[in-house]
Scaffold this active site. Sequence first.
Site, PDB file in Angstrom:
ATOM      1  N   ARG A 280       0.860  -0.808  -0.521  1.00 23.28           N
ATOM      2  CA  ARG A 280      -0.203  -0.182  -0.087  1.00 23.28           C
ATOM      3  C   ARG A 280       0.789   1.107  -0.403  1.00 23.28           C
ATOM      4  NH1 ARG A 280      -4.857   0.034   2.014  1.00 23.28           N
ATOM      5  NH2 ARG A 280      -4.805  -2.265   3.414  1.00 23.28           N
ATOM      6  N   CYS A 346     -26.833  -3.498  -8.345  1.00 22.79           N
ATOM      7  CA  CYS A 346     -27.488  -3.678  -7.417  1.00 22.79           C
ATOM      8  C   CYS A 346     -27.635  -4.745  -5.836  1.00 22.79           C
ATOM      9  CB  CYS A 346     -28.433  -5.216  -7.863  1.00 22.79           C
ATOM     10  SG  CYS A 346     -28.692  -4.772  -9.755  1.00 22.79           S
ATOM     11  N   TYR A 374      -4.643  -2.192  -3.539  1.00 21.93           N
ATOM     12  CA  TYR A 374      -6.100  -3.367  -3.403  1.00 21.93           C
ATOM     13  C   TYR A 374      -6.801  -1.921  -4.071  1.00 21.93           C
ATOM     14  CZ  TYR A 374      -2.829  -4.571   0.366  1.00 21.93           C
ATOM     15  OH  TYR A 374      -2.021  -5.339   0.606  1.00 21.93           O
TER      16      TYR A 374
END
Length: 419
Positions: A280, A346, A374
Amino acid sequence: MDTFCYRERSLTVDGLDLAAIAERFGTPTYVYSKRAIVDAFREFRSAAAGRKVLVCYALKANSNLAVIDLLAREGAGFDIVSGGELARVIAAGGDPSKVVFSGVGKREDEMRAALEAGVRCFNVESESELQRLDRVAGQVGRRAPVSLRVNPDVDAGTHPYISTGLRENKFGIAHDRALDAYRAAAQLPNLEVRGIDCHIGSQITSIEPFLAALDKLLELVDALHAEGIVLEHLDLGGGLGIRYEDEQPPSRDALFAAVFERLDRHPRGRSWQLMFEFGRSIVGNAGVLLTRVEYLKRNGERRFAIVDAAMNDLMRPALYDAYHSVRPVQLRDDEPQRYDVVGPVCESGDWLARGRVLALAEGDLLAIGSAGAYGMAMASNYNTRPRAAEVMVDAGAVHLVRERESVESLFALERRLPG
Ligand SMILES: *Cc1c(COP(=O)(O)O)cnc(C)c1O
């Protein structure tokens, strides 16, 4: 230089207009800055100057071949968690002898591939895995270099889904079992004990958990030394946090300085090769997800901006309740309103940001921030949505580093029943 900043009310990446990138490549599109990735990696390198440190890039944060390629050129090692990731490192020209293989569930075929490629180390996570690796190494006719991933039982102070160093997590070998596991490893004929490692979690925003974990590792290293099991390397894993909203993670310099200071107080502290597995903190703030507002709508008191990116493109908000900044690509003077930014999928969990004050019109472009890690790596095809394109900006040019998927490709491997 700020990677993503406004110039005359238009958001830019390294000086290029994001609007022009959206025009050329469509939306949703991930946009990465090569410079930002390289700078982040070089900051680790300079923080490590004069010490034996290998920074392995944790591929799972963003495994695009272009990212691997440029980090390989910078001298990075790689932390992989699957045979697929090993194949990516090799395809991108990375050096297998700088690869560490992590993960709790390595299959035999993955072990074999890693042994044949000559990876630097297997980070072994259980006693069963030691036995299996010994057997597979015997079949392949190679000795497997191993490090045991110890679970130091320290609290990384992060989201429960990304905290991995507590006793209750599935990761690693419990601290109080580790000595026995090392003794077993030292007896196995096809293993070569090389090091010790841990990885306590992700998005860690203080230095203390890293030092607490290091102390736990040093206790074990000393106990092993007393029994004649001598290690060559210590691997402290990854997990350094980035700023998504208002976090204040330690600098790379401060983290390394604190670790070196602790090691310098140990009589053999300079003898070990030190390794890290950062993901990260190398790529997270080097990317945005560009998306277009399809509709604005109001349900009762809530206003929604429905955009063409969704949870399948960027899962972190749905999965961890994560915050990502949202910035209009072109600023406008209209009255701002408070919006939930949601996708077309949805699911009520399909949101990217909530309660953001923005001046918007339908058709506007938005940049979802801190999307380099990510993001695409966790994307799926839910709702038969082709995954986004990825582009990388390099010195004034924009390169397509992954084409937008076609709809046909999403069901190309499927078959109707015969007859
Ligand atoms: C995910 C992971 C990393 C990288 O974590 P970041 O928070 O992205 O730095 C490193 N090592 C292991 C074993 C991991 O699972």
